[in-house]
Design a protein around this motif. Structure first.
Motif, PDB file in Angstrom:
ATOM      1  N   THR A 168       0.831  -1.209   0.000  1.00  0.00           N
ATOM      2  CA  THR A 168       0.000   0.000   0.000  1.00  0.00           C
ATOM      3  C   THR A 168       0.863   1.255   0.000  1.00  0.00           C
ATOM      4  N   ALA A 169       2.000   1.215   0.691  1.00  0.00           N
ATOM      5  CA  ALA A 169       2.891   2.380   0.691  1.00  0.00           C
ATOM      6  C   ALA A 169       3.482   2.615  -0.692  1.00  0.00           C
ATOM      7  N   LEU A 170       3.924   1.546  -1.334  1.00  0.00           N
ATOM      8  CA  LEU A 170       4.521   1.686  -2.664  1.00  0.00           C
ATOM      9  C   LEU A 170       3.516   2.240  -3.674  1.00  0.00           C
ATOM     10  N   VAL A 171       2.346   1.623  -3.735  1.00  0.00           N
ATOM     11  CA  VAL A 171       1.339   2.067  -4.704  1.00  0.00           C
ATOM     12  C   VAL A 171       0.830   3.456  -4.351  1.00  0.00           C
ATOM     13  N   ILE A 204      -7.165  12.631  -2.394  1.00  0.00           N
ATOM     14  CA  ILE A 204      -6.504  11.484  -1.769  1.00  0.00           C
ATOM     15  C   ILE A 204      -7.181  11.105  -0.456  1.00  0.00           C
ATOM     16  N   ILE A 205      -7.428  12.082   0.404  1.00  0.00           N
ATOM     17  CA  ILE A 205      -7.981  11.755   1.725  1.00  0.00           C
ATOM     18  C   ILE A 205      -9.423  11.281   1.627  1.00  0.00           C
ATOM     19  N   ARG A 206     -10.195  11.857   0.742  1.00  0.00           N
ATOM     20  CA  ARG A 206     -11.624  11.513   0.674  1.00  0.00           C
ATOM     21  C   ARG A 206     -11.902  10.342  -0.262  1.00  0.00           C
ATOM     22  N   GLU A 207     -11.189  10.217  -1.368  1.00  0.00           N
ATOM     23  CA  GLU A 207     -11.540   9.221  -2.367  1.00  0.00           C
ATOM     24  C   GLU A 207     -10.426   8.209  -2.650  1.00  0.00           C
ATOM     25  N   LEU A 208      -9.291   8.705  -3.149  1.00  0.00           N
ATOM     26  CA  LEU A 208      -8.261   7.799  -3.653  1.00  0.00           C
ATOM     27  C   LEU A 208      -7.649   6.923  -2.574  1.00  0.00           C
ATOM     28  N   GLY A 209      -7.377   7.494  -1.408  1.00  0.00           N
ATOM     29  CA  GLY A 209      -6.748   6.719  -0.347  1.00  0.00           C
ATOM     30  C   GLY A 209      -7.578   5.523   0.089  1.00  0.00           C
ATOM     31  N   PRO A 210      -8.830   5.725   0.534  1.00  0.00           N
ATOM     32  CA  PRO A 210      -9.649   4.572   0.934  1.00  0.00           C
ATOM     33  C   PRO A 210      -9.894   3.580  -0.200  1.00  0.00           C
ATOM     34  N   LEU A 211     -10.170   4.099  -1.405  1.00  0.00           N
ATOM     35  CA  LEU A 211     -10.459   3.200  -2.518  1.00  0.00           C
ATOM     36  C   LEU A 211      -9.233   2.395  -2.918  1.00  0.00           C
ATOM     37  N   LEU A 212      -8.081   3.032  -2.960  1.00  0.00           N
ATOM     38  CA  LEU A 212      -6.853   2.345  -3.340  1.00  0.00           C
ATOM     39  C   LEU A 212      -6.490   1.266  -2.318  1.00  0.00           C
ATOM     40  N   ALA A 213      -6.573   1.600  -1.037  1.00  0.00           N
ATOM     41  CA  ALA A 213      -6.277   0.615   0.003  1.00  0.00           C
ATOM     42  C   ALA A 213      -7.248  -0.550  -0.051  1.00  0.00           C
ATOM     43  N   ILE A 262     -10.920  -3.292  11.687  1.00  0.00           N
ATOM     44  CA  ILE A 262      -9.913  -2.557  12.472  1.00  0.00           C
ATOM     45  C   ILE A 262      -8.721  -2.173  11.600  1.00  0.00           C
ATOM     46  N   ALA A 263      -8.268  -3.098  10.744  1.00  0.00           N
ATOM     47  CA  ALA A 263      -7.041  -2.864   9.979  1.00  0.00           C
ATOM     48  C   ALA A 263      -7.247  -1.887   8.828  1.00  0.00           C
ATOM     49  N   MET A 264      -8.415  -1.906   8.197  1.00  0.00           N
ATOM     50  CA  MET A 264      -8.619  -1.072   7.012  1.00  0.00           C
ATOM     51  C   MET A 264      -8.531   0.425   7.304  1.00  0.00           C
ATOM     52  N   PRO A 265      -9.151   0.963   8.388  1.00  0.00           N
ATOM     53  CA  PRO A 265      -8.973   2.400   8.655  1.00  0.00           C
ATOM     54  C   PRO A 265      -7.516   2.781   8.889  1.00  0.00           C
ATOM     55  N   LEU A 266      -6.766   1.894   9.555  1.00  0.00           N
ATOM     56  CA  LEU A 266      -5.340   2.179   9.773  1.00  0.00           C
ATOM     57  C   LEU A 266      -4.584   2.171   8.450  1.00  0.00           C
ATOM     58  N   LEU A 267      -4.943   1.241   7.560  1.00  0.00           N
ATOM     59  CA  LEU A 267      -4.307   1.215   6.245  1.00  0.00           C
ATOM     60  C   LEU A 267      -4.683   2.439   5.417  1.00  0.00           C
ATOM     61  N   VAL A 268      -5.905   2.926   5.593  1.00  0.00           N
ATOM     62  CA  VAL A 268      -6.320   4.141   4.879  1.00  0.00           C
ATOM     63  C   VAL A 268      -5.485   5.329   5.340  1.00  0.00           C
ATOM     64  N   ILE A 269      -5.299   5.466   6.657  1.00  0.00           N
ATOM     65  CA  ILE A 269      -4.459   6.558   7.174  1.00  0.00           C
ATOM     66  C   ILE A 269      -3.029   6.438   6.648  1.00  0.00           C
ATOM     67  N   TRP A 270      -2.513   5.206   6.648  1.00  0.00           N
ATOM     68  CA  TRP A 270      -1.155   4.964   6.158  1.00  0.00           C
ATOM     69  C   TRP A 270      -1.042   5.304   4.669  1.00  0.00           C
ATOM     70  N   THR A 271      -2.009   4.846   3.865  1.00  0.00           N
ATOM     71  CA  THR A 271      -1.980   5.104   2.427  1.00  0.00           C
ATOM     72  C   THR A 271      -2.124   6.589   2.127  1.00  0.00           C
ATOM     73  N   ASP A 272      -3.027   7.272   2.872  1.00  0.00           N
ATOM     74  CA  ASP A 272      -3.176   8.722   2.691  1.00  0.00           C
ATOM     75  C   ASP A 272      -1.862   9.442   2.957  1.00  0.00           C
ATOM     76  N   THR A 273      -1.204   9.068   4.047  1.00  0.00           N
ATOM     77  CA  THR A 273       0.033   9.751   4.436  1.00  0.00           C
ATOM     78  C   THR A 273       1.113   9.575   3.383  1.00  0.00           C
ATOM     79  N   ILE A 274       1.314   8.328   2.939  1.00  0.00           N
ATOM     80  CA  ILE A 274       2.366   8.067   1.952  1.00  0.00           C
ATOM     81  C   ILE A 274       2.028   8.726   0.612  1.00  0.00           C
ATOM     82  N   ALA A 275       0.745   8.688   0.214  1.00  0.00           N
ATOM     83  CA  ALA A 275       0.352   9.312  -1.056  1.00  0.00           C
ATOM     84  C   ALA A 275       0.562  10.829  -1.000  1.00  0.00           C
ATOM     85  N   LEU A 276       0.248  11.442   0.145  1.00  0.00           N
ATOM     86  CA  LEU A 276       0.460  12.888   0.281  1.00  0.00           C
ATOM     87  C   LEU A 276       1.952  13.223   0.290  1.00  0.00           C
TER      88      LEU A 276
END
Length: 370
Positions: A168-171, A204-213, A262-276
């Motif tokens: 998720t970080a790479l993508v 990214i925060i509203r759409e791409l991050g959650p959808l991508l993760a 539990i894991a998906m919201p944490l992955l969304v935060i992680w993906t948002d951060t790396i994408a930003l």
């Protein structure tokens, strides 16, 4: 063992005489088969006399050669040794070989559509039953948390969450770089460089991050869940659990649903951060926007409601992926073909369900966060 004599045919005054050994080992020697076949094709007329009384021995292969040359009917003038009668009587009683006609496919387009709709409603009913079972198991878990499947929940959080951080970080980083680079090229034409932060933050925060993760987790963890349950079906572990009185829902399905919720919201935060971070790096290289300006502008550009919507999407997407994956995993039949087909269908359905849920979120919260 007597030596096989070469099978021969001679034509004399309208009579065909056969001599020698008419068995497969004799016919396979040298050019005997080619010579006999050419001779039989050269014969003309239906009034020939056939004399096979001088044949030393014959098997079904030799008899079939004569039978095909006669047009699969016994000629009127035929002389046979008594021991050869059995071969031709059997060929005569068999008759012509008739293959069964293939049945025409009588399903019309309307009937196919009807069957597809019935299958869809069957899946929907099964998914609703699965959701109800998860709710009941969750109630039992809340009443007696000490007896809950904590180890299973922890293991699924590790496999579906922690082990997915790398991909998720790479993508996410690459998507942030590409999106920022393409957006910067368009904003520069209109002198709107400073609005790149708004565009990146909202998208990214509203759409791409959650959808991508969610798509990555559906392809990675969703297929793993379906394959795990399918293998347990093939190896009859699910049946053994029922015999031992262990509930599938309480020990297998509910832990996966809770773990992904539990894991998906944490992955969304992680993906948002790396994408930003990727977008910030691209903005620095393309538009010379400093990281300090990017970080200061981001809280103003993105209201808190968008951040909460993204986290809520993560919870819903995680539960959807787990439910769809478990649904198809439990429907797998005890064979490898069904396992592969079920895993593929599970991934496609989970991604489709995630995209549909994202569309529902976009409609329901269309007036929130702007």
């Amino acid at each position: 063992m007597p030596i096989a004599q070469e099978p021969t045919l001679t034509l004399n005054a309208g009579a065909v005489a056969a001599t020698g050994t008419w068995q497969v080992h004799a016919l396979a020697q040298g050019k005997a088969m080619a010579t006999i076949t050419a001779f039989l094709k050269s014969l003309k007329g239906d009034h020939l006399k056939w004399d096979l009384s001088a044949v030393d021995s014959m098997d079904h292969i030799g008899a079939q050669l004569f039978w095909n040359a006669w047009g699969k009917t016994r000629p009127a003038n035929l002389q046979l040794a008594p021991e050869l009668e059995e071969f031709f009587n059997r060929l005569e009683s068999t008759g012509p070989l008739e293959l069964p006609r293939s049945r025409q496919h009588r399903l019309t387009l309307v009937m196919k559509l009807g069957f597809a709709m019935l299958l869809f409603f069957e899946h929907m009913a099964g998914l609703i039953r699965l959701i109800g079972q998860v709710v009941l198991d969750l109630g039992s878990f809340i009443r007696r948390p000490a007896r809950g499947p904590w180890m299973e929940i922890s293991a699924n959080i590790f496999h579906a969450g922690f082990q997915a951080l790398g991909i998720t970080a790479l993508v996410g980083f690459l998507i942030g770089v590409v999106f920022s680079y393409l957006s910067a090229q368009q904003l520069r034409n209109f002198g709107g460089d400073i609005f790149l932060v708004n565009l990146l933050g909202m998208s990214i925060i509203r759409e791409l991050g959650p959808l991508l993760a969610a798509i990555l987790v559906a392809g990675r963890s969703g297929s793993s869940i379906t394959a795990q349950l399918g293998v347990m079906r093939v190896t009859e572990e699910l049946d053994a659990m029922l015999v031992m009185g262990i509930s599938h829902g309480f020990r297998l399905i509910m832990p996966k649903v809770l773990a992904l919720a539990i894991a998906m919201p944490l992955l969304v935060i992680w993906t948002d951060t790396i994408a930003l971070l990727g977008g910030m790096l691209s903005a620095k290289l393309e538009l010379n926007l400093s990281p300090q300006y990017f970080l200061l502008k981001l809280p103003e550009a993105v209201p808190l409601a968008n951040y909460m919507i993204g986290i809520g999407k993560g919870v819903v997407f995680g539960m959807l992926i787990a439910l769809v994956s478990c649904h198809f995993g439990l429907r797998i039949k005890p064979n490898t073909e069904s396992l592969g087909r079920g895993t593929t269908t599970s991934v496609v359905t989970a991604i489709t369900a995630v995209i549909l849920a994202d569309a529902v979120f976009a409609i329901v919260f269309s007036g929130v966060g702007f």
